[in-house]
Design a protein around this motif. Sequence first.
Motif, mmCIF file in Angstrom:
data_model
loop_
_atom_site.group_PDB
_atom_site.id
_atom_site.type_symbol
_atom_site.label_atom_id
_atom_site.label_comp_id
_atom_site.label_asym_id
_atom_site.label_seq_id
_atom_site.Cartn_x
_atom_site.Cartn_y
_atom_site.Cartn_z
ATOM 1 N N ALA A 123 75.256 -16.751 -34.852
ATOM 2 C CA ALA A 123 73.984 -17.471 -34.840
ATOM 3 C C ALA A 123 74.087 -18.759 -34.024
ATOM 4 N N GLU A 124 75.132 -19.547 -34.266
ATOM 5 C CA GLU A 124 75.246 -20.799 -33.530
ATOM 6 C C GLU A 124 75.590 -20.564 -32.065
ATOM 7 N N THR A 125 76.276 -19.471 -31.775
ATOM 8 C CA THR A 125 76.566 -19.145 -30.377
ATOM 9 C C THR A 125 75.280 -18.808 -29.628
ATOM 10 N N VAL A 126 74.475 -17.940 -30.198
ATOM 11 C CA VAL A 126 73.219 -17.555 -29.556
ATOM 12 C C VAL A 126 72.281 -18.757 -29.437
ATOM 13 N N ALA A 127 72.174 -19.543 -30.510
ATOM 14 C CA ALA A 127 71.282 -20.702 -30.466
ATOM 15 C C ALA A 127 71.772 -21.731 -29.454
ATOM 16 N N GLY A 128 73.089 -21.931 -29.414
ATOM 17 C CA GLY A 128 73.637 -22.928 -28.507
ATOM 18 C C GLY A 128 73.514 -22.546 -27.053
ATOM 19 N N LEU A 129 73.634 -21.264 -26.742
ATOM 20 C CA LEU A 129 73.565 -20.821 -25.351
ATOM 21 C C LEU A 129 72.136 -20.668 -24.855
ATOM 22 N N GLY A 130 71.222 -20.394 -25.768
ATOM 23 C CA GLY A 130 69.821 -20.298 -25.378
ATOM 24 C C GLY A 130 69.593 -19.315 -24.243
ATOM 25 N N ASP A 131 68.879 -19.755 -23.200
ATOM 26 C CA ASP A 131 68.508 -18.878 -22.094
ATOM 27 C C ASP A 131 69.685 -18.497 -21.204
ATOM 28 N N ARG A 132 70.844 -19.128 -21.401
ATOM 29 C CA ARG A 132 72.017 -18.737 -20.598
ATOM 30 C C ARG A 132 72.490 -17.329 -20.942
ATOM 31 N N LEU A 133 72.239 -16.894 -22.157
ATOM 32 C CA LEU A 133 72.737 -15.592 -22.613
ATOM 33 C C LEU A 133 71.699 -14.513 -22.320
ATOM 34 N N ASP A 134 72.174 -13.370 -21.851
ATOM 35 C CA ASP A 134 71.300 -12.228 -21.582
ATOM 36 C C ASP A 134 70.434 -11.949 -22.816
ATOM 37 N N ARG A 135 69.131 -11.827 -22.580
ATOM 38 C CA ARG A 135 68.185 -11.643 -23.686
ATOM 39 C C ARG A 135 68.502 -10.407 -24.511
ATOM 40 N N ARG A 136 68.984 -9.360 -23.885
ATOM 41 C CA ARG A 136 69.290 -8.131 -24.622
ATOM 42 C C ARG A 136 70.438 -8.349 -25.606
ATOM 43 N N VAL A 137 71.427 -9.125 -25.196
ATOM 44 C CA VAL A 137 72.540 -9.437 -26.100
ATOM 45 C C VAL A 137 72.058 -10.336 -27.231
ATOM 46 N N ALA A 138 71.303 -11.374 -26.871
ATOM 47 C CA ALA A 138 70.813 -12.307 -27.885
ATOM 48 C C ALA A 138 69.936 -11.596 -28.906
ATOM 49 N N ASP A 139 69.069 -10.711 -28.453
ATOM 50 C CA ASP A 139 68.181 -10.003 -29.382
ATOM 51 C C ASP A 139 68.975 -9.106 -30.319
ATOM 52 N N ARG A 140 70.000 -8.465 -29.791
ATOM 53 C CA ARG A 140 70.786 -7.597 -30.661
ATOM 54 C C ARG A 140 71.548 -8.420 -31.702
ATOM 55 N N VAL A 141 72.110 -9.532 -31.288
ATOM 56 C CA VAL A 141 72.819 -10.398 -32.234
ATOM 57 C C VAL A 141 71.866 -10.853 -33.340
ATOM 58 N N ARG A 142 70.695 -11.317 -32.948
ATOM 59 C CA ARG A 142 69.725 -11.771 -33.949
ATOM 60 C C ARG A 142 69.368 -10.650 -34.923
ATOM 61 N N ALA A 143 69.181 -9.452 -34.401
ATOM 62 C CA ALA A 143 68.813 -8.320 -35.259
ATOM 63 C C ALA A 143 69.931 -7.976 -36.230
ATOM 64 N N GLU A 144 71.181 -8.004 -35.753
ATOM 65 C CA GLU A 144 72.296 -7.658 -36.638
ATOM 66 C C GLU A 144 72.539 -8.736 -37.690
ATOM 67 N N VAL A 145 72.415 -10.004 -37.321
ATOM 68 C CA VAL A 145 72.549 -11.082 -38.313
ATOM 69 C C VAL A 145 71.468 -10.939 -39.376
ATOM 70 N N ASP A 146 70.275 -10.632 -38.934
ATOM 71 C CA ASP A 146 69.164 -10.458 -39.882
ATOM 72 C C ASP A 146 69.447 -9.300 -40.833
ATOM 73 N N ARG A 147 69.790 -8.142 -40.275
ATOM 74 C CA ARG A 147 69.991 -6.934 -41.096
ATOM 75 C C ARG A 147 71.168 -7.068 -42.040
ATOM 76 N N ARG A 148 72.267 -7.599 -41.540
ATOM 77 C CA ARG A 148 73.504 -7.598 -42.322
ATOM 78 C C ARG A 148 73.593 -8.772 -43.304
ATOM 79 N N VAL A 149 72.978 -9.895 -42.982
ATOM 80 C CA VAL A 149 73.150 -11.096 -43.800
ATOM 81 C C VAL A 149 71.829 -11.626 -44.347
ATOM 82 N N PHE A 150 70.831 -11.815 -43.492
ATOM 83 C CA PHE A 150 69.588 -12.412 -43.982
ATOM 84 C C PHE A 150 68.866 -11.508 -44.981
ATOM 85 N N VAL A 151 68.865 -10.204 -44.750
ATOM 86 C CA VAL A 151 68.175 -9.302 -45.680
ATOM 87 C C VAL A 151 68.803 -9.349 -47.074
#
Length: 555
Positions: A123-151
Amino acid sequence: MPDVAFPRPAGELASLLRDIRAAAADDAMPELTYTAYRDYFDTGNRIRYERRYFGRRARLAARAAQALLDPDTDLGPLSDTLWSVCDEHTWALPAHVRHSADQDRGPEQCLDLFAAETAHTLAETVAGLGDRLDRRVADRVRAEVDRRVFVPYTDARPLNWEGYANNWEAVCAGAAGMAALALLRDSPADASRLAAMLDRSRRAMDRYLSGFGDDGGCAEGVDYWVYGFGYFVYFAEALREHTGEDLLDRPKVAQIAAFPHRVALGGGAYAPFSDASERPWLPAGLLTRLAERFGTPPAQVVPSLHDDHCYRWGHLSRTLAWFRPAAPAALAETTSHLPDLAWVVHRGRFAFAAKGGHNDEPHNHNDLGHFVLHTRGESVLDDLGAGEYTAGYFGPGRYEYLHPSARGHSVPVIDGQVQLPGADRAAKVLDYRDDGDTVHFDLDLTSAYQVAGLRSLVRRFRWRPDGRLELTDEIDAERELTVEEVFVSRREPTLTTGSVGWGGLVTLSHSCPQASVEQVVASDHQARPDRVYRLSCTTVAPAGRSSHRFVFEVS
């Protein structure tokens, strides 16, 4: 930590930065195969899988740190690492996946220590890198954090670790809460969801603090203080940045912050009671922030990246963000007494530590009345700390393992019976005094034993800072009892009549008619051979009252 790149690191972090660059450049990414995963369930062995798992976390942490430190970093290797972590069957360890059963969830949604830490890192990696990180990677990370931990974290059903009141509360809730802050705090649509997760984390932190007495002592030892209290502080400071509320602004927290310095033996060694180690690593960023907030001693050593074999993002990132060099601070006390823990530690030219407590503490050892003598950088009369973590080590047969058992401690065996586990097996402190010349510490150990005919057993310590310890066990018995006084060391002792020596460092004088040494080779926390020497001085306690005196001279 703000969701931007790290500030310019202090020059004293140069060696840590070299470690990060080297680990980030290493292309080795251990594979988490099914064979590796099933190993724990088939054999009870944890370390073979965990070495692979933490090898992956090393690459993740190093590449994330490198990317946030250097805006010119090629993000291709990091993107592959993020993608690979998202592919993992579960972010939890095999030893912990059972914890998801209470919510009827599979291993991929097991919210254990390491799943929460993984979510925090991502989460902090994706948030810290912002637009530097490929959107497809960032979206997948967000989805997996949500599914595995936030849910699972927003599910109203209790999680297995809620109520532990130990490091699990702080680490799981702290890491999950910081992940939520990193990914959700700028999203108005997620405001209510974030608020619910932060409330759950606050409640967990309250329970975590309730596990400490007013003396701030951590029964799990300094290693677990680093782990649990570290994540408590990291979350508290992230929450303060977001809301302004300050979880550190409580009297007990100041006492907890001082704990490692109160149990220091000197020279980087600490009292290694419970599943602790004598020379734990202390995160430099954590010590810096505590020094700023509470006036505790600041960091004097910046650990290597590899000192934390779990490669936890919380410790690494806050060291990079918070560490500031500062002048050393002198300890205000030479003798520390923690009345709630019933620990006494004296440090000077030599060091002495002894403990009471009870035999159902977190990461418990059956060790009431155990003690340590430390000289010239070595604990000669030793505490073995943690053994190798296996399924059995945390199962019903825990006390068949040397490290947590009474056999692995310098405590008496009465009529062939060792100390027993249980909260009712508790030492009663009869006296603690430090008159400047002698430290007095007296413990009633009777309840630790279940021996027919034993009316009472009182252990009295008299420690003098010039290196003399007088230990007296007073026994009141209804019948004659065999008494085996055991003293544990990793240094082989030499026996002569009425005397025992440990390499010229410690000498024991005793009046026991029989003395012998048993060599035991166990497995230490990293699965390495741990050679231990158990000195047994055997005598007889007659019916009635008797005293058994032992004099140690430390040089």
